[in-house]
Design a protein around this motif. Sequence first.
Motif, mmCIF file in Angstrom:
data_model
loop_
_atom_site.group_PDB
_atom_site.id
_atom_site.type_symbol
_atom_site.label_atom_id
_atom_site.label_comp_id
_atom_site.label_asym_id
_atom_site.label_seq_id
_atom_site.Cartn_x
_atom_site.Cartn_y
_atom_site.Cartn_z
ATOM 1 N N ASN A 1 80.382 97.709 63.747
ATOM 2 C CA ASN A 1 80.586 99.154 63.577
ATOM 3 C C ASN A 1 80.713 99.911 64.900
ATOM 4 O OD1 ASN A 1 80.679 99.027 60.842
ATOM 5 N ND2 ASN A 1 78.565 99.658 60.500
ATOM 6 N N LEU A 2 81.528 99.381 65.770
ATOM 7 C CA LEU A 2 81.841 100.121 66.993
ATOM 8 C C LEU A 2 82.989 101.075 66.688
ATOM 9 C CD1 LEU A 2 81.702 97.211 69.599
ATOM 10 C CD2 LEU A 2 79.907 98.839 69.005
ATOM 11 N N LEU A 3 83.035 102.162 67.419
ATOM 12 C CA LEU A 3 84.142 103.105 67.230
ATOM 13 C C LEU A 3 85.380 102.502 67.891
ATOM 14 C CD1 LEU A 3 82.253 106.456 67.951
ATOM 15 C CD2 LEU A 3 82.750 105.405 65.753
ATOM 16 N N PRO A 4 86.434 102.252 67.112
ATOM 17 C CA PRO A 4 87.558 101.466 67.632
ATOM 18 C C PRO A 4 88.356 102.155 68.735
ATOM 19 C CG PRO A 4 88.070 102.358 65.461
ATOM 20 C CD PRO A 4 86.639 102.671 65.716
ATOM 21 N N THR A 5 88.272 103.480 68.797
ATOM 22 C CA THR A 5 89.092 104.182 69.794
ATOM 23 C C THR A 5 88.424 104.219 71.168
ATOM 24 O OG1 THR A 5 88.117 106.280 69.131
ATOM 25 C CG2 THR A 5 90.178 105.652 68.065
ATOM 26 N N LEU A 6 87.107 104.001 71.187
ATOM 27 C CA LEU A 6 86.388 104.085 72.463
ATOM 28 C C LEU A 6 86.237 102.716 73.110
ATOM 29 C CD1 LEU A 6 83.485 106.582 71.607
ATOM 30 C CD2 LEU A 6 85.642 107.066 72.752
ATOM 31 N N ILE B 1 78.308 107.326 73.887
ATOM 32 C CA ILE B 1 78.309 108.357 72.839
ATOM 33 C C ILE B 1 76.933 108.472 72.178
ATOM 34 C CG2 ILE B 1 79.067 106.941 70.856
ATOM 35 C CD1 ILE B 1 80.896 109.399 70.197
ATOM 36 N N PHE C 1 75.123 110.709 74.323
ATOM 37 C CA PHE C 1 75.643 112.067 74.140
ATOM 38 C C PHE C 1 75.059 112.707 72.876
ATOM 39 C CE2 PHE C 1 78.993 114.883 72.433
ATOM 40 C CZ PHE C 1 78.990 115.821 73.442
ATOM 41 N N ILE C 2 75.065 111.924 71.789
ATOM 42 C CA ILE C 2 74.522 112.448 70.530
ATOM 43 C C ILE C 2 73.023 112.706 70.673
ATOM 44 C CG2 ILE C 2 74.005 111.822 68.120
ATOM 45 C CD1 ILE C 2 76.748 110.380 68.107
ATOM 46 N N LYS D 1 88.162 97.805 74.911
ATOM 47 C CA LYS D 1 87.970 98.352 73.566
ATOM 48 C C LYS D 1 87.415 97.256 72.665
ATOM 49 C CE LYS D 1 91.295 102.091 73.479
ATOM 50 N NZ LYS D 1 92.461 102.654 72.815
ATOM 51 N N MET E 1 81.988 113.662 76.995
ATOM 52 C CA MET E 1 82.045 112.565 76.026
ATOM 53 C C MET E 1 82.814 112.967 74.773
ATOM 54 S SD MET E 1 81.034 109.451 75.744
ATOM 55 C CE MET E 1 82.221 108.736 74.656
ATOM 56 N N MET E 2 82.514 114.197 74.314
ATOM 57 C CA MET E 2 83.231 114.700 73.133
ATOM 58 C C MET E 2 84.727 114.765 73.428
ATOM 59 S SD MET E 2 82.934 116.015 70.010
ATOM 60 C CE MET E 2 81.590 117.083 69.518
ATOM 61 N N GLU F 1 86.411 112.916 75.542
ATOM 62 C CA GLU F 1 86.970 111.562 75.567
ATOM 63 C C GLU F 1 87.183 111.047 74.145
ATOM 64 O OE1 GLU F 1 84.602 108.656 77.631
ATOM 65 O OE2 GLU F 1 85.901 107.010 77.001
ATOM 66 N N LEU F 2 86.208 111.305 73.289
ATOM 67 C CA LEU F 2 86.310 110.848 71.895
ATOM 68 C C LEU F 2 87.540 111.465 71.225
ATOM 69 C CD1 LEU F 2 84.916 109.357 69.486
ATOM 70 C CD2 LEU F 2 83.772 111.511 68.965
ATOM 71 N N ARG G 1 90.880 110.120 72.766
ATOM 72 C CA ARG G 1 91.159 108.741 72.333
ATOM 73 C C ARG G 1 91.498 108.686 70.849
ATOM 74 N NH1 ARG G 1 90.362 104.840 76.054
ATOM 75 N NH2 ARG G 1 89.142 105.353 77.894
ATOM 76 N N ASN G 2 90.866 109.552 70.075
ATOM 77 C CA ASN G 2 91.210 109.596 68.652
ATOM 78 C C ASN G 2 92.651 110.061 68.455
ATOM 79 O OD1 ASN G 2 88.818 108.647 67.647
ATOM 80 N ND2 ASN G 2 87.921 110.666 67.319
ATOM 81 N N HIS H 1 94.958 107.344 69.363
ATOM 82 C CA HIS H 1 94.842 106.140 68.537
ATOM 83 C C HIS H 1 95.957 106.058 67.493
ATOM 84 C CE1 HIS H 1 92.854 102.738 66.769
ATOM 85 N NE2 HIS H 1 92.735 103.330 65.603
ATOM 86 N N ASP I 1 83.607 105.284 60.678
ATOM 87 C CA ASP I 1 83.194 105.851 61.975
ATOM 88 C C ASP I 1 82.232 107.018 61.777
ATOM 89 O OD1 ASP I 1 84.965 104.040 62.886
ATOM 90 O OD2 ASP I 1 86.421 105.457 63.682
ATOM 91 N N LEU J 1 78.557 107.397 63.277
ATOM 92 C CA LEU J 1 78.050 108.566 64.011
ATOM 93 C C LEU J 1 76.764 109.086 63.368
ATOM 94 C CD1 LEU J 1 81.386 110.476 64.747
ATOM 95 C CD2 LEU J 1 79.950 109.283 66.392
ATOM 96 N N PHE K 1 77.648 118.340 64.364
ATOM 97 C CA PHE K 1 78.349 117.520 65.363
ATOM 98 C C PHE K 1 79.680 117.027 64.789
ATOM 99 C CE2 PHE K 1 79.530 113.513 67.249
ATOM 100 C CZ PHE K 1 79.280 113.683 68.605
#
Lengths: 248, 366
Positions: A117-122, A130, A133-134, A160, B1-2, B4-5, B8-9, B12, B272, B276, B285
């Motif tokens: 369950n890794l975020l595929p875009t990062l 992240i 960050f959260i 990735k 970080m936000m 970058e997310l 990249r999204n 993608h 995803d 999160l 968030f």
Amino acid sequence: MGIAATIQQPAEGLMVPGKKSLEPILKTENLWKLYRAGKVDVPALRGVNFAVAPGESVAVMGPSGCGKSSLLYVIGGLAQASKGRVLVDGNDLTAMSDAERTKLRRSKIGFVFQRFNLLPTLTAKGNIAIAQFIHGDGFDPHRFDVVTGLLGLAGRLQHKPSELSGGEQQRVAIARAIINEPKILLADEPTGNLDSKNSEVVLEMLRQLNKDLGQTIVMITHNPEATTYFDRVVHMRDGVIVDGVPAD
Amino acid sequence: MMGELIVRNLLHRPLRTLIGVLAVAVEVALVVLIVGLTSGLLTETAKRIEGIGADVMLQPPAASVFIGMTGAPMPIKIGDKLAELKYVQSVAPALLQFSSSGGVDVVYGIDSDSFRAVSGGFVFLQGHDMEGPDDLLVDDLAAAAKHIQVGDTFKLLNHDWHVAAIIEHGKGARLFVPLATLQDLVGAPDKASIFWLKCTRPEHTEDVMDEIRHLLPGYTVRPLSSLLSLMTSTNIPGLQTFIDAMIWLAVAIGLLVIFLTMYTTVIERTRDIGVLKSLGAGRAFIVRALLTESAGLCVMGIVAGVGLSYVVRAAFLAGFPTLSILITWPWILRAAGIALAGALLGASYPAWMASRKDAVEALSYD
């Protein structure tokens, strides 16, 4: 001391092999979880009593559908209990709102999943960062370097998930789970998608985290060999814990 | 970080991002160009009329500020009375006639001498002033658009005209013919649609207007200096409604595409979102992440839309030189604001939906 006996005396301390008697960091009391299937309530947990001491590593085993994952999701605050109590570091999850459970999860729980369950875009670095960050403390380069070094990820951070092997992905997931120093690490069959070699690496890392850093770990597994890396093994069947004995 | 997310999204799924960006770009360009075309034409027309150089214009009672819409109900002899007024230096009558042959034009029938006295005369780029009854003066933009050259015969109002000159644009109309000939052609002998008046000094404009009101009660008298402010879309019945409808249509396109883009994004990223949540991300968030992503996509669309507006304007002006499309920063900012609001609105339901997803179900989503 068997876990069944321990949970009958919640006010007293737990005896962890090789460790001092401690108040449980995780405890469930008569925990029920019902899922609605059409018009019928299907119980996944039927009054689970369970306790884990700080710094303890516990493997939960049992056949498919016995409630292992439900137990993990409820004690991790991802799912709401139907009845009973869940105490995490003294906080009663069952009395909390969704937002409060989210806040507690952010600060005290780390998850590792079977499917990584890794975020595929990062990138690997982004996936770990992240979580920081959260958590709200921002990027801590020192902690980041320590964790990624410990898990042997230093050379793979700019890749990735799709560019990493299964073992590497799971190590990134572990790094993400522990980067914020959670009180409890919950792992849902973390070796389920790995070959035996990578499974050993991941299990050894979990043991290292437990022994060297005192990380409390609760892991679900189907693999009996995996339980040898843990202090204690708990067996579940039909939504209840049927025993709890120290591993050999 | 936000950041970058989000970046990249967006990268993608480049095709989906591109479609979203294009939708917003079309939305912005539509708003900017529709408003720009309307205000451009009105402003350009107003400036051309101001360019005549008169101080006052007189029209029949209840006449529109859009002078081409006025017929020819005024006797030409009014001009003599006007010329006698104090502070009036010169008076030029004009008969205005719509023409739809080869494009919509307003043809001015003028008397060369009086028009020259008021306006200071044309700047002739080629040819000479009107000498014969069938002579036609064409401004440079109309000549380029209609491919007209001096010496050509040009059919207009079902009449063959001899192109006497190409003149510099900016003196009212794009096509000028002799007043008497146009009066005969449209069956309005001794009539004029409008009178242009030049005062002895600009400061006497109000005095002259007062005198005219006294002389010709009920007639429409306007100072040329106020024409620009009067030539707005709100003064044309139905035009503002049309513009508003076009803007709403553009907004609807943008909003629906953004909605669909973000909705599919949320569906695709269900797992995803569960991840999160397992990391402790709250509803705020997740809503913030998706709205920021939508806003980022929208900002790219706005930039592309502004660029697209200038490209389309250049293409239009190359094909239709007489068109005027006025692209202004206030309207670019307004279009950007509209697009951003639409994007946030379009993304709000998918974001709300994502924030309320059950974490366990999301984690088991395939």
